[in-house]
Design a protein around this motif. Structure first.
Motif, PDB file in Angstrom:
ATOM      1  N   ARG A   2       0.837  -1.192   0.000  1.00 21.15           N
ATOM      2  CA  ARG A   2       0.000   0.000   0.000  1.00 21.15           C
ATOM      3  C   ARG A   2       0.877   1.249   0.000  1.00 21.15           C
ATOM      4  NH1 ARG A   2      -2.260   3.127   4.210  1.00 21.15           N
ATOM      5  NH2 ARG A   2      -4.156   4.236   3.541  1.00 21.15           N
ATOM      6  N   VAL A   3       0.623   2.109  -0.984  1.00 22.82           N
ATOM      7  CA  VAL A   3       1.368   3.366  -1.103  1.00 22.82           C
ATOM      8  C   VAL A   3       0.539   4.470  -0.478  1.00 22.82           C
ATOM      9  CG1 VAL A   3       2.392   5.029  -2.669  1.00 22.82           C
ATOM     10  CG2 VAL A   3       2.465   2.586  -3.229  1.00 22.82           C
ATOM     11  N   THR A   4       1.097   5.082   0.535  1.00 18.56           N
ATOM     12  CA  THR A   4       0.375   6.132   1.253  1.00 18.56           C
ATOM     13  C   THR A   4       0.789   7.505   0.767  1.00 18.56           C
ATOM     14  OG1 THR A   4       2.044   6.310   2.985  1.00 18.56           O
ATOM     15  CG2 THR A   4       0.333   4.638   3.285  1.00 18.56           C
ATOM     16  N   GLN A   5      -0.027   8.481   1.184  1.00 18.71           N
ATOM     17  CA  GLN A   5       0.277   9.873   0.840  1.00 18.71           C
ATOM     18  C   GLN A   5       1.608  10.305   1.449  1.00 18.71           C
ATOM     19  OE1 GLN A   5      -1.713  11.528  -1.157  1.00 18.71           O
ATOM     20  NE2 GLN A   5      -0.619  13.492  -1.135  1.00 18.71           N
ATOM     21  N   SER A   6       1.877   9.809   2.642  1.00 17.85           N
ATOM     22  CA  SER A   6       3.126  10.164   3.315  1.00 17.85           C
ATOM     23  C   SER A   6       4.328   9.649   2.529  1.00 17.85           C
ATOM     24  CB  SER A   6       3.135   9.596   4.731  1.00 17.85           C
ATOM     25  OG  SER A   6       4.375   9.830   5.363  1.00 17.85           O
ATOM     26  N   MET A   7       4.220   8.437   2.000  1.00 16.29           N
ATOM     27  CA  MET A   7       5.317   7.877   1.220  1.00 16.29           C
ATOM     28  C   MET A   7       5.573   8.703  -0.024  1.00 16.29           C
ATOM     29  SD  MET A   7       4.369   3.825   1.603  1.00 16.29           S
ATOM     30  CE  MET A   7       5.604   3.321   0.394  1.00 16.29           C
ATOM     31  N   LEU A   8       4.501   9.101  -0.687  1.00 17.67           N
ATOM     32  CA  LEU A   8       4.661   9.932  -1.883  1.00 17.67           C
ATOM     33  C   LEU A   8       5.340  11.258  -1.556  1.00 17.67           C
ATOM     34  CD1 LEU A   8       1.203   9.376  -3.635  1.00 17.67           C
ATOM     35  CD2 LEU A   8       3.439   8.497  -4.369  1.00 17.67           C
ATOM     36  N   SER A   9       4.892  11.868  -0.444  1.00 21.79           N
ATOM     37  CA  SER A   9       5.471  13.162  -0.054  1.00 21.79           C
ATOM     38  C   SER A   9       6.948  13.032   0.294  1.00 21.79           C
ATOM     39  CB  SER A   9       4.690  13.727   1.140  1.00 21.79           C
ATOM     40  OG  SER A   9       3.337  13.917   0.810  1.00 21.79           O
ATOM     41  N   ASN A  10       7.271  11.996   1.082  1.00 20.89           N
ATOM     42  CA  ASN A  10       8.676  11.806   1.475  1.00 20.89           C
ATOM     43  C   ASN A  10       9.578  11.532   0.270  1.00 20.89           C
ATOM     44  OD1 ASN A  10       8.105  12.214   4.177  1.00 20.89           O
ATOM     45  ND2 ASN A  10       7.790  10.018   4.588  1.00 20.89           N
ATOM     46  N   MET A  12       9.024  12.459  -2.793  1.00 22.36           N
ATOM     47  CA  MET A  12       9.143  13.678  -3.582  1.00 22.36           C
ATOM     48  C   MET A  12      10.152  14.641  -2.949  1.00 22.36           C
ATOM     49  SD  MET A  12       6.373  16.625  -4.466  1.00 22.36           S
ATOM     50  CE  MET A  12       6.745  17.407  -2.903  1.00 22.36           C
ATOM     51  N   LEU A  13      10.054  14.791  -1.616  1.00 17.89           N
ATOM     52  CA  LEU A  13      10.986  15.698  -0.932  1.00 17.89           C
ATOM     53  C   LEU A  13      12.431  15.216  -1.058  1.00 17.89           C
ATOM     54  CD1 LEU A  13       8.949  16.511   2.317  1.00 17.89           C
ATOM     55  CD2 LEU A  13       9.413  18.038   0.388  1.00 17.89           C
ATOM     56  N   ARG A  14      12.626  13.906  -0.948  1.00 18.90           N
ATOM     57  CA  ARG A  14      13.979  13.353  -1.064  1.00 18.90           C
ATOM     58  C   ARG A  14      14.530  13.575  -2.465  1.00 18.90           C
ATOM     59  NH1 ARG A  14      12.808   8.809   0.405  1.00 18.90           N
ATOM     60  NH2 ARG A  14      12.660   7.719  -1.589  1.00 18.90           N
ATOM     61  N   ASN A  15      13.719  13.330  -3.462  1.00 18.06           N
ATOM     62  CA  ASN A  15      14.172  13.519  -4.844  1.00 18.06           C
ATOM     63  C   ASN A  15      14.444  14.994  -5.145  1.00 18.06           C
ATOM     64  OD1 ASN A  15      14.017  10.780  -5.432  1.00 18.06           O
ATOM     65  ND2 ASN A  15      11.863  10.917  -6.048  1.00 18.06           N
ATOM     66  N   LEU A  16      13.571  15.869  -4.632  1.00 18.20           N
ATOM     67  CA  LEU A  16      13.797  17.303  -4.836  1.00 18.20           C
ATOM     68  C   LEU A  16      15.072  17.768  -4.142  1.00 18.20           C
ATOM     69  CD1 LEU A  16      10.187  18.798  -4.460  1.00 18.20           C
ATOM     70  CD2 LEU A  16      11.547  18.548  -6.554  1.00 18.20           C
ATOM     71  N   SER A  17      15.314  17.212  -2.946  1.00 18.63           N
ATOM     72  CA  SER A  17      16.533  17.573  -2.220  1.00 18.63           C
ATOM     73  C   SER A  17      17.776  17.134  -2.993  1.00 18.63           C
ATOM     74  CB  SER A  17      16.509  16.927  -0.834  1.00 18.63           C
ATOM     75  OG  SER A  17      17.691  17.231  -0.119  1.00 18.63           O
ATOM     76  N   ASN A  18      17.746  15.926  -3.537  1.00 19.60           N
ATOM     77  CA  ASN A  18      18.876  15.451  -4.352  1.00 19.60           C
ATOM     78  C   ASN A  18      19.057  16.306  -5.598  1.00 19.60           C
ATOM     79  OD1 ASN A  18      19.353  13.355  -2.570  1.00 19.60           O
ATOM     80  ND2 ASN A  18      18.068  11.892  -3.689  1.00 19.60           N
ATOM     81  N   SER A  19      17.946  16.699  -6.185  1.00 20.40           N
ATOM     82  CA  SER A  19      18.009  17.534  -7.376  1.00 20.40           C
ATOM     83  C   SER A  19      18.617  18.898  -7.056  1.00 20.40           C
ATOM     84  CB  SER A  19      16.611  17.702  -7.975  1.00 20.40           C
ATOM     85  OG  SER A  19      16.651  18.516  -9.114  1.00 20.40           O
ATOM     86  N   TYR A  20      18.190  19.461  -5.907  1.00 16.49           N
ATOM     87  CA  TYR A  20      18.770  20.739  -5.463  1.00 16.49           C
ATOM     88  C   TYR A  20      20.285  20.593  -5.241  1.00 16.49           C
ATOM     89  CZ  TYR A  20      14.699  23.759  -4.689  1.00 16.49           C
ATOM     90  OH  TYR A  20      13.610  24.574  -4.863  1.00 16.49           O
ATOM     91  N   GLY A 276       5.401  16.370  -8.914  1.00 16.71           N
ATOM     92  CA  GLY A 276       5.163  16.252  -7.476  1.00 16.71           C
ATOM     93  C   GLY A 276       3.961  17.064  -7.040  1.00 16.71           C
ATOM     94  N   ALA A 277       3.769  18.234  -7.613  1.00 17.50           N
ATOM     95  CA  ALA A 277       2.626  19.071  -7.242  1.00 17.50           C
ATOM     96  C   ALA A 277       1.306  18.403  -7.614  1.00 17.50           C
ATOM     97  CB  ALA A 277       2.751  20.429  -7.930  1.00 17.50           C
ATOM     98  N   ARG A 278       1.324  17.688  -8.732  1.00 21.32           N
ATOM     99  CA  ARG A 278       0.101  16.998  -9.142  1.00 21.32           C
ATOM    100  C   ARG A 278      -0.193  15.769  -8.272  1.00 21.32           C
ATOM    101  NH1 ARG A 278       0.720  17.114 -15.772  1.00 21.32           N
ATOM    102  NH2 ARG A 278       0.642  19.407 -15.976  1.00 21.32           N
ATOM    103  N   ILE A 279       0.837  15.073  -7.861  1.00 15.75           N
ATOM    104  CA  ILE A 279       0.638  13.850  -7.079  1.00 15.75           C
ATOM    105  C   ILE A 279       0.116  14.161  -5.694  1.00 15.75           C
ATOM    106  CG2 ILE A 279       1.859  11.936  -5.956  1.00 15.75           C
ATOM    107  CD1 ILE A 279       3.649  11.772  -8.394  1.00 15.75           C
TER     108      ILE A 279
END
Length: 289
Positions: A2-10, A12-20, A276-279
């Motif tokens: 089960r994929v939760t909203q929290s997992m998606l948010s985390n 996304m934040l991790r990927n954005l942080s790596n991208s930054y 990420g904004a859409r998800i």
């Protein structure tokens, strides 16, 4: 799973942080012009850079050493050239004084000029670079000719050479030790102080020729060392260019590639933000509508 909203948010934040982080690294490369800005960025590149800088520092030190050697050799040759000019003038005066047509009064005038030439050579023997006497062997703080006693100082240190390292394992003699020649020239002038007849002056011509030949031999040795110094200057110049290029290839960033990578990473980052904004757009309010 089960994929939760929290997992998606985390995620996304991790990927954005790596991208930054990637964008920040690329931005620092463009700003500094260097591939690495911390040892942790690439330890191998950093270690190579240290080695290249060490090698370049040694080349620069050798270039300074060669500059010092060249200064000493040039000054020595220039000074001995003036001594040679004094001997040539002495030769002219001796030939004139050796003539039977020269009067005693004229010979007295010649002796007065010879006395001045003797003092001139004595002064030249005490030539200095900065605070160092260039003809005093390893005893560079002591004058070769002592004006207080009116004679040349007797010291074995005046005949010792000074070697300067101009490359790895390569040294060259920087000083010249003509103490014996200066003493011989001074002895010749001392004899001329007591000369009275044409024969006396004529006898000194042989001593003059010997001293001139010794001086020529010394200057030939200086010239050979000057030529070697010029060859080493060319070698060090080439070595400096090669080392600098190697250091640049190792450390300097390729601006075209870095800017292209930064633009690409910026596009990826914007796409990640948009997706990420859409998800994560649905919220509790959306479900309560």
């Amino acid at each position: 799973m089960r994929v939760t909203q929290s997992m998606l948010s985390n995620n996304m934040l991790r990927n954005l942080s790596n991208s930054y982080g990637k964008m920040g690294d690329l931005q620092r490369q463009v700003e500094t012009g260097k591939k690495v800005n911390r040892p942790s960025d690439d330890p191998v590149v950093v270690m190579k850079g240290i080695n290249y800088r060490t090698a370049l520092g040694k080349v620069e030190q050798y270039e300074r050493n060669i500059g010092e050697v060249s200064n000493w050799l040039d000054t020595s040759d220039s000074t001995l050239d003036k001594v040679n000019a004094a001997l040539q003038r002495t030769n002219d005066l001796l030939i004139q004084a050796s003539s039977d047509t020269t009067t005693d009064e004229d010979r007295d005038k010649i002796k007065a000029e010879l006395k001045q030439l003797r003092q001139h050579v004595q002064d030249l023997s005490n030539t200095k670079i900065g605070e160092k006497y260039i003809f005093s062997g390893t005893k560079t703080t002591t004058a070769l000719f002592d004006k207080a006693t009116g004679s040349y100082v007797t010291d074995p240190a005046f005949e010792k050479i000074i070697n300067v390292e101009i490359f790895d394992g390569i040294s060259i003699q920087s000083n010249t030790t003509p103490i014996k020649t200066f003493q011989s020239i001074d002895d010749m002038f001392a004899k001329l102080d007591n000369a009275t007849t044409s024969t006396d002056f004529n006898k000194s011509l042989s001593d003059l020729n010997t001293n001139s030949n010794d001086l020529l031999t010394i200057r030939a040795d200086i010239g050979a060392r000057q030529n070697r110094v010029e060859l080493m200057e060319d070698r060090l110049s080439s070595q400096e260019i090669i080392t600098t290029k190697q250091m640049s290839d190792n450390e300097d960033v390729d601006y075209e590639k870095a800017i292209t990578d930064m633009i690409t990473q910026e596009s990826i980052h914007r796409a990640a933000l948009s997706v990420g904004a859409r998800i994560i757009q649905p919220s509790l309010t959306d479900f309560l509508r």
